[in-house]
Design a protein around this motif. Structure first.
Motif, short mmCIF file in Angstrom:
data_model
loop_
_atom_site.label_atom_id
_atom_site.label_comp_id
_atom_site.label_asym_id
_atom_site.label_seq_id
_atom_site.Cartn_x
_atom_site.Cartn_y
_atom_site.Cartn_z
N GLU A 23 0.84 -1.21 0.00
CA GLU A 23 0.00 0.00 0.00
C GLU A 23 0.87 1.25 0.00
O GLU A 23 0.56 2.24 -0.68
CB GLU A 23 -0.92 -0.01 1.23
CG GLU A 23 -2.00 -1.09 1.16
CD GLU A 23 -2.89 -1.10 2.38
OE1 GLU A 23 -4.04 -1.53 2.27
OE2 GLU A 23 -2.43 -0.67 3.47
N ALA A 24 1.96 1.22 0.76
CA ALA A 24 2.85 2.38 0.83
C ALA A 24 3.45 2.68 -0.54
O ALA A 24 3.61 3.84 -0.93
CB ALA A 24 3.94 2.15 1.86
N ASP A 25 3.79 1.64 -1.29
CA ASP A 25 4.36 1.84 -2.62
C ASP A 25 3.37 2.56 -3.53
O ASP A 25 3.75 3.48 -4.29
CB ASP A 25 4.75 0.49 -3.24
CG ASP A 25 5.98 -0.12 -2.60
OD1 ASP A 25 6.73 0.63 -1.94
OD2 ASP A 25 6.17 -1.34 -2.76
N VAL A 26 2.10 2.17 -3.45
CA VAL A 26 1.07 2.83 -4.27
C VAL A 26 0.91 4.28 -3.84
O VAL A 26 0.83 5.19 -4.68
CB VAL A 26 -0.26 2.08 -4.15
CG1 VAL A 26 -1.37 2.84 -4.89
CG2 VAL A 26 -0.14 0.66 -4.70
N VAL A 27 0.88 4.51 -2.54
CA VAL A 27 0.69 5.88 -2.03
C VAL A 27 1.83 6.78 -2.48
O VAL A 27 1.61 7.91 -2.93
CB VAL A 27 0.57 5.87 -0.49
CG1 VAL A 27 0.62 7.29 0.07
CG2 VAL A 27 -0.73 5.19 -0.05
#
Length: 457
Positions: free
Chosen positions: A289-293
């Motif tokens: 999720e952090a990568d997408v954000v």
């Protein structure tokens, strides 16, 4: 009457549970909300058991004495302000965790349990109590229930009401009822638990709470996205939502807030941007999720950093302390407005225009994940003698922010409650016949009007 009432009250209590000392009365006469006028209670009583609460309420009912229940006094809307002729009933000594079931993922607590203490107890079992108001280190679960408190993790885990399964409540005649259920699901009858949560002690006094616990995330990733202006940062919130990622925390701080935090804590946040969007993902999918954000925010023009653990915690703690570092007064007025997330950018633009139009300063922090903003209008170096219009300008800006927020489909309070201070705006959000219905509910449960009168409705 006062002597007879106090004698009856004292007869059912132990030594040290009742005080009429003026210093004590003063200390317990108000919470942290704006004080329209100060009233000293007749007495302060510290309950230590359910039976104590029942005795106090029965005595108050018999002598028609108002009773204002109080937790830690951290509320900011005047919900625990003393009213004329009242007693203040403190529940801070009822601070036991009665049961914590790791398998059921529930806990049963007394109202005086500190939010952080419940979390510490749950953490030993890999669990957490999700609602985390900024005052979580000192605020009580009973107070959180009374105001339906929120916090930073609301974006993913919801507010207090979403974590409360059941309540023990002392009603206005001193009787004890149990509402709700010990299970996660249950739809028998009207939802009296939900009605009591957020009622600010006007319908009954909560003396026991069954809460649902959540899994303590094993992985947490924090990102700081710095922007050149606040509106772009607000747009970043919507971009994350369109990517269908659900962060645990999405917090927004404007330049005025960054300036204040730098002064207070010696940080250098202003050098890195004019606005900060602080996002935290958690759980086993936190890294993905952090990568997408990061990608979404960078595409929107943000400077996104991958924080080291120490700085991540620092940023979260700085955010927690960024609202309420000073008490509101006649030259500093703040609020708790929520708008639909799609209107965040529009509302922020309106707030900035208001500050310019009324010639006041503005700082904004926001639980951006659920559209809950805390705008504060303020003025520094104001001399009340030479600038008699300063207070009027501040309050005009505040009234305007309420009006515009409502026009955008928002609410006058996202998590702080109505208390005493916000009653002046309640009619703008809840017109008749809704308010008539609420008054009828109040009259049914508290026919003599002794429970926290003049608050919430």
């Amino acid at each position: 009457m006062t002597h007879g009432f106090l004698q009856e009250l004292a007869d059912g209590l132990e030594v040290g549970q009742l005080s009429q000392d003026r210093g004590v009365l003063l200390a317990y006469s108000a919470d942290q909300g704006p004080l329209l006028e100060r009233h000293l209670p007749v007495a302060v009583v510290w309950a230590e058991s359910v039976e104590d609460v029942q005795h106090v309420v029965r005595s108050c009912a018999r002598f028609a004495v108002p009773v204002v229940a109080r937790g830690a006094g951290t509320g900011v809307s005047g919900g625990a302000h003393a009213t004329p002729g009242c007693i203040v009933l403190s529940l801070e000594r009822m601070n036991r965790i009665l049961d914590l079931s790791p398998d059921d993922e529930t806990a049963v607590v007394e109202p005086g349990v500190i939010n952080a203490d419940l979390n510490a107890a749950a953490a030993g079992h890999g669990l957490m109590y999700a609602p985390d108001p900024a005052s979580y280190k000192i605020s009580t679960i009973g107070g959180n229930v009374a105001t339906n408190a929120g916090g930073l993790r609301c974006a993913k885990y919801g507010v207090t009401r979403d974590s409360v399964l059941a309540l023990y409540v002392v009603l206005a005649d001193g009787s004890l009822i149990h509402t709700g259920h010990q299970t996660f699901k249950g739809v028998a009858g009207y939802d009296l638990t939900a009605l009591m949560v957020g009622s600010e002690g006007t319908l009954g006094i909560v003396v026991g709470v069954t809460v649902r616990l959540k899994y303590l995330p094993s992985v947490v990733r924090t990102m700081a996205a710095f922007y050149g202006d606040f509106r772009s940062a607000a747009a970043g919130v919507l971009a994350v939502g369109r990517a269908r990622v659900q962060p645990a925390i999405m917090e927004l701080l404007d330049s005025g807030t960054l300036e204040q935090l730098d002064k207070l804590h010696g940080s250098d946040l202003q050098k890195r941007g004019r606005s900060l969007l602080l996002i935290q993902t958690d759980g086993f999918g936190a890294d993905a999720e952090a990568d997408v954000v990061r990608r979404v925010l960078a595409d929107g023009g943000a400077t996104v950093t991958t924080e080291a653990s120490a700085e991540a915690e620092m940023l979260v703690e700085l955010r927690r302390s960024s609202r309420g570092v000073e008490m509101d007064d006649e030259f500093r007025v703040g609020e708790d407005i929520a708008v639909p997330r799609s209107r965040l950018v529009d509302f922020v633009a309106e707030l900035e225009a208001m500050a310019s139009r009324f010639q006041v300063r503005l700082k904004v922090v926001a639980h951006a994940g659920d559209g809950n903003l805390h705008p504060t209008f303020w003025m520094e170096r104001v001399d009340p003698v030479t600038d008699e219009h300063a207070r009027l300008r501040l309050n005009a800006a505040l009234d305007e922010s309420i009006r515009v927020g409502l026009e955008m489909g928002g609410t006058i309070t996202g998590e702080h409650g109505i208390g005493q201070y916000k009653l002046r705006w309640l009619g703008q959000e809840q017109p008749e016949p809704v308010r008539t219905l609420q008054r009828r509910i109040k009259e049914l449960l508290d026919p003599a009007g002794i429970l926290n009168p003049g608050k919430a409705i």
